[in-house]
Scaffold this active site. Structure first.
Site, mmCIF file in Angstrom:
data_model
loop_
_atom_site.group_PDB
_atom_site.id
_atom_site.type_symbol
_atom_site.label_atom_id
_atom_site.label_comp_id
_atom_site.label_asym_id
_atom_site.label_seq_id
_atom_site.Cartn_x
_atom_site.Cartn_y
_atom_site.Cartn_z
ATOM 1 N N ASP C 17 0.724 -1.517 0.185
ATOM 2 C CA ASP C 17 -0.200 0.225 -0.092
ATOM 3 C C ASP C 17 0.545 1.266 0.185
ATOM 4 O OD1 ASP C 17 0.933 0.615 2.355
ATOM 5 O OD2 ASP C 17 -0.443 -0.317 3.266
ATOM 6 N N PRO C 60 -15.772 -23.705 4.356
ATOM 7 C CA PRO C 60 -14.988 -21.695 4.255
ATOM 8 C C PRO C 60 -15.453 -21.463 6.296
ATOM 9 C CG PRO C 60 -18.220 -23.267 3.026
ATOM 10 C CD PRO C 60 -16.818 -24.247 3.830
ATOM 11 N N LYS C 90 -18.008 -31.269 12.983
ATOM 12 C CA LYS C 90 -17.751 -30.612 11.682
ATOM 13 C C LYS C 90 -16.978 -29.397 11.074
ATOM 14 C CE LYS C 90 -22.493 -32.084 11.542
ATOM 15 N NZ LYS C 90 -24.063 -31.712 11.257
#
Lengths: 137, 137, 137, 137
Positions: C17, C60, C90
């Site tokens: 940046d 995800p 899970k």
């Protein structure tokens, strides 16, 4: 010639490089956004929802050509002025002029092919239908 | 002609778009990385450390031209094969061929101007010095 | 504890940046790449090709937590050292330590849920199968 | 508590991954833009132009923590609702709630340190001045 539609971008700190100016691939990103915006602003549905052209997946790029005239930086508001320069069968030329007020920052010319996905899963270019050209006129 | 140097990229999930293929501005990003890599691979210091060219800030883009031949996707390894096509005074043309094995994915042609920052803070294009051209030969 | 696998990144000019340091969302991008790399480096197929877990779409994110210790800049080589801290039904916790030599740049902790796409098209989290945990052990 | 300011984002095709949803590092990018936008929307100058705090370079991140609740996709308009949760000397906590209408997409919590560049070139964290806290109140 078609309509010209403007798409606004507020340049962010994170869009700029160590020289303090926009890192150039961001212009390609914004021109792609402006390309999508153009057709919906002309009153067409998004590509994936274009029921009058079943299986439409959009208009992938064949070629881009961009000329950089001056730099932009964060805190600035730029406008991307988009039109279709030419309909050429299955292909069209879309142009983008990136402006900060009256100053031309850069200009891009994209060659895109309108494509549908066939039942086989393969992509096929199709002639740009009349209803699309009419919406942009 | 100059040396050709390859720069490797492992295409990531996040580099791809909803069509499952590389979102095209990433090619510009990788070509820019390949441009920097090219000169250091030729044995030159990074632009900001190039003491033989005081004030050098690198070689900003004047123009890019990219042609897309086929798509790449995540999990694939691509190579960007870079060379300098022409030294033209203060400007040079750098080309990039993006390959997946023997398949040409896309090819880019960049026009860049070698620049230094003057004491006043202004950028000025300078003729590409002999030692840079020799290193790339 | 699981294996720790390193994923290397050459920091590019365009990753930085206007302060001249890595723009922080790039660390999230690289950690995601390191997450994918981790499982294939453990000998597993990519998520989309994991035939022993039909319909697998990957893992995800539910949550990320990153602490920044110092900055990195372009021209530097960093390594992302990834492991799985915990298998929790899970869900699993993946950690990434971003190092430049012996210097810790930042560290990230991701909570991910392993998911399959059901015939209905809906995503469903599934318990991480034994063969995945074994491959990483 | 401080003001809450909304920053709008039109999610683009190119912001989304092969699953068709926003690639998560883009949320960090938008939250950073929302952080900058927050202070200027409160009537303050941009960090680099903050003459009442000479040498100010902004507020680099020490830590981010993001929880993802549901996905967003292209063609959607999302709003990032930003406030400052706490001023803690040289550090402050900024929170962002990313909403699509009434649906919470994700929420982020950033820890930032306000910094100035000293004459020596070194960065130094400084106590957040009263005029900044007042502007946000």
């Amino acid at each position: 010639m078609t309509k010209t539609i403007a798409y606004g971008v507020d340049v962010q700190f994170g869009d700029c490089d160590p020289a303090g100016i926009v890192f150039f691939p961001n212009y390609s990103r914004w021109m792609d956004a402006a390309s999508h915006h153009y057709f919906t602003a002309c009153g067409l549905p998004p590509w994936r929802a274009m029921t009058d052209l079943p299986g439409c997946i959009g208009a992938p790029l064949l070629e881009i050509h961009t000329r950089f005239h001056t730099a932009a930086s964060y805190g600035e508001r730029i406008g991307i002025h988009t039109s279709v320069e030419e309909w050429r069968g299955k292909v069209f030329i879309q142009t983008h002029r990136v402006m900060r007020g009256d100053t031309l920052i850069c200009e891009g010319r994209e060659t895109r092919a309108l494509c549908v996905k066939e039942d086989s899963g393969k992509l096929k270019a199709v002639v740009v239908p009349e209803f699309i050209r009419t919406a942009c006129a």
